[in-house]
Write an enzyme that holds these catalytic residues in place. Structure first.
Site, PDB file in Angstrom:
ATOM      1  N   ASN A   8      -3.862  39.161 -12.680  1.00  8.67           N
ATOM      2  CA  ASN A   8      -3.897  39.353 -11.226  1.00  8.67           C
ATOM      3  C   ASN A   8      -2.337  38.806 -10.852  1.00  8.67           C
ATOM      4  O   ASN A   8      -2.212  37.892 -10.765  1.00  8.67           O
ATOM      5  CB  ASN A   8      -4.883  38.413 -10.666  1.00  8.67           C
ATOM      6  CG  ASN A   8      -4.844  38.650  -9.246  1.00  8.67           C
ATOM      7  OD1 ASN A   8      -3.945  39.400  -8.791  1.00  8.67           O
ATOM      8  ND2 ASN A   8      -5.617  38.002  -8.320  1.00  8.67           N
ATOM      9  N   ARG A  90      -6.041  43.490 -11.630  1.00  8.75           N
ATOM     10  CA  ARG A  90      -6.486  43.681 -10.361  1.00  8.75           C
ATOM     11  C   ARG A  90      -5.414  44.682  -9.693  1.00  8.75           C
ATOM     12  O   ARG A  90      -4.016  44.318  -9.854  1.00  8.75           O
ATOM     13  CB  ARG A  90      -6.273  42.447  -9.506  1.00  8.75           C
ATOM     14  CG  ARG A  90      -6.592  42.636  -7.963  1.00  8.75           C
ATOM     15  CD  ARG A  90      -6.158  41.439  -7.346  1.00  8.75           C
ATOM     16  NE  ARG A  90      -6.467  41.656  -5.645  1.00  8.75           N
ATOM     17  CZ  ARG A  90      -6.060  40.956  -4.860  1.00  8.75           C
ATOM     18  NH1 ARG A  90      -5.085  40.027  -5.191  1.00  8.75           N
ATOM     19  NH2 ARG A  90      -6.235  41.208  -3.514  1.00  8.75           N
ATOM     20  N   HIS A 178     -10.130  43.876  -0.804  1.00  8.59           N
ATOM     21  CA  HIS A 178     -10.802  42.723  -1.220  1.00  8.59           C
ATOM     22  C   HIS A 178     -12.104  43.195  -1.681  1.00  8.59           C
ATOM     23  O   HIS A 178     -13.038  42.331  -1.952  1.00  8.59           O
ATOM     24  CB  HIS A 178     -11.077  41.867  -0.046  1.00  8.59           C
ATOM     25  CG  HIS A 178     -10.004  41.013   0.452  1.00  8.59           C
ATOM     26  ND1 HIS A 178      -9.475  40.603   1.733  1.00  8.59           N
ATOM     27  CD2 HIS A 178      -8.663  40.476  -0.104  1.00  8.59           C
ATOM     28  CE1 HIS A 178      -8.366  40.149   1.965  1.00  8.59           C
ATOM     29  NE2 HIS A 178      -7.751  39.861   0.882  1.00  8.59           N
ATOM     30  N   ARG A 238       0.419  38.045   7.550  1.00  9.15           N
ATOM     31  CA  ARG A 238       0.090  39.405   7.978  1.00  9.15           C
ATOM     32  C   ARG A 238      -0.350  39.148   9.391  1.00  9.15           C
ATOM     33  O   ARG A 238      -1.004  38.508   9.784  1.00  9.15           O
ATOM     34  CB  ARG A 238      -0.342  40.251   7.015  1.00  9.15           C
ATOM     35  CG  ARG A 238       0.212  40.478   5.717  1.00  9.15           C
ATOM     36  CD  ARG A 238      -0.738  41.255   4.848  1.00  9.15           C
ATOM     37  NE  ARG A 238      -1.257  40.077   3.720  1.00  9.15           N
ATOM     38  CZ  ARG A 238      -2.237  40.180   2.984  1.00  9.15           C
ATOM     39  NH1 ARG A 238      -2.628  41.489   3.003  1.00  9.15           N
ATOM     40  NH2 ARG A 238      -2.629  39.338   2.068  1.00  9.15           N
ATOM     41  N   GLU A 376     -13.282  37.131  -8.677  1.00  8.90           N
ATOM     42  CA  GLU A 376     -12.793  38.336  -8.913  1.00  8.90           C
ATOM     43  C   GLU A 376     -12.345  38.400 -10.183  1.00  8.90           C
ATOM     44  O   GLU A 376     -12.540  39.657 -10.897  1.00  8.90           O
ATOM     45  CB  GLU A 376     -11.425  38.699  -8.039  1.00  8.90           C
ATOM     46  CG  GLU A 376     -11.627  38.532  -6.197  1.00  8.90           C
ATOM     47  CD  GLU A 376     -10.540  38.443  -5.491  1.00  8.90           C
ATOM     48  OE1 GLU A 376     -10.178  39.098  -4.834  1.00  8.90           O
ATOM     49  OE2 GLU A 376      -9.993  37.110  -5.758  1.00  8.90           O
TER      50      GLU A 376
END
Length: 390
Positions: A8, A90, A178, A238, A376
């Site tokens: 990742n 990912r 996500h 963000r 994840e």
């Protein structure tokens, strides 16, 4: 022993885990290289938490992601017995064509490069280690696991913007992100809480990147994120949801270039921009600056608003789930957010919340409130194994 490596990659970090394939997947080591190009620092831990590596390198030794990948790869080869059979990555944006993981070849890599403008903080960095491995070990199976794939089953009505349909046909649509986290949480809910897990659930993935997802029977039906990873909730740096007219104003009145606007929205906004202090919730909770309070109040307010919208999309609510860094580790933020859910019948148990129990709602709560740690990397390892053994 066969192994799978999960990668990742971020803008200045490289997270990785190694899993043994022995019937079930078994996590062997996990690690992270942070501060790539500035103050590179590597940590590697065993499955029991024992620290195996803890090293800082000169910036010129690890100037970029490819260098980090080469260094980490060499260390893992020295430490690990067994045979590496695949690498799972990912990849944040899979575009409109991918609803499941895919084996990476030159054609897929070219396709994924086209989505870099839609995820500029993520996509180029996700793809960098793939290129390194293709050069060094072209025969090694590499699998792309997309953060957008979990949301690809939405009703098209949900994913349309109210602009001419020709733009939807060229890929301008709501994707959601996500997805690997939400997929893992949905699977865990089915195991630990099958009643609510089969019903109407809102999952709040709250970290530096933040979003919320409405699940019905474990399937994504709506998400706060859209075409890019800028939409929905305010995040660390963000902006979250913003009136497009603001962007027109900045372009016309401030004569901002596309690059300046991108930097503003992706790197200088969110909690960092509102607070003027930090993009980290922990720093903001500890700060006495008025901007810190404003940023956290805004964050909680927007989560409450989006919870209402997602509950409307579901036609009710059977459970609310916290996950990711803030959701899993901040009792203070969970309590503040839970107060925004009281109109839905949610009631928090302060002691359970402070302890970080699986269920943190009180006995009188009409809906359970849960804390489900996400994983994840395990989700990527599962997808990788399934694809190479199919």
């Amino acid at each position: 022993m066969d192994t799978i490596l999960v990668v990742n990659a971020g803008s200045s970090s490289l997270k990785f885990e190694v899993f043994a394939v022995a019937g079930a997947l078994e996590r062997l080591v996990k690690g992270q290289m942070e501060g790539i190009g500035t103050t590179p620092h590597l940590t590697i831990k065993s499955s029991t938490g024992e620290r195996l590596e803890n090293e800082t390198y000169p910036a010129d030794v690890v100037p970029d992601l490819p260098a980090a990948m080469r260094l980490v790869g060499e260390l893992l080869r020295q430490r690990q017995a067994g045979r590496l059979i695949a690498v799972g990555h990912r990849v944040v944006h899979g575009g409109p064509n991918h609803s499941r993981p895919a084996r990476i070849d030159a054609e897929l890599l070219r396709e994924l490069e086209r989505y870099a403008p839609l995820a500029p903080l993520h996509q180029p960095n996700n793809l960098a280690p793939i290129r390194v491995l293709r050069e060094r070990q072209p025969e090694l199976a590499q699998i792309a696991c997309f953060d957008t794939a979990f949301h690809r089953g939405h009703d098209p009505m949900t994913d349309h913007y109210a602009i001419p349909a020709r733009f939807f046909d060229e890929g301008v649509r709501r994707y959601g992100f996500h997805g690997l986290s939400y997929e893992y949480v949905a699977d865990r809910l089915a195991e630990i809480s099958p009643g609510p897990g089969k019903g109407r659930v809102i999952v709040a993935h709250l970290g530096s990147g933040a979003s919320m997802c409405a699940l019905y029977q474990g399937v994504s039906v709506e998400s706060t994120l859209g075409f890019t990873a800028l939409d929905g909730l305010p995040m660390g740096t963000r902006c979250g949801q913003i009136d497009p007219g603001v962007l027109l104003y900045l372009l016309q009145q401030h004569v901002m270039s596309a690059g300046q606007l991108q930097d503003l929205l992706y790197k200088e906004s969110g909690l960092k921009g509102l607070s003027g202090v930090s993009n980290d919730v922990r720093d903001l909770l500890a700060s006495e600056e008025p901007g810190a309070s404003l940023a956290l109040d805004h964050f909680v307010h927007r989560i409450g608003l989006n919870a209402g919208a997602l509950a409307a999309a579901l036609g009710g609510l059977d459970a609310f789930v916290f996950t990711a860094g803030v959701g899993e580790n901040s009792p203070v933020m969970r309590a503040r957010i839970a107060r925004k859910l009281e109109w839905l019948g949610a009631a928090l148990d302060p002691a359970r919340n402070e302890a970080g129990d699986l269920v943190i709602s009180s006995g009188s709560s009409k809906i359970p409130i849960l804390v489900v740690p996400t994983d994840e990397e395990l989700m990527i390892a599962r997808h990788t194994l399934a694809l190479i053994t199919a």
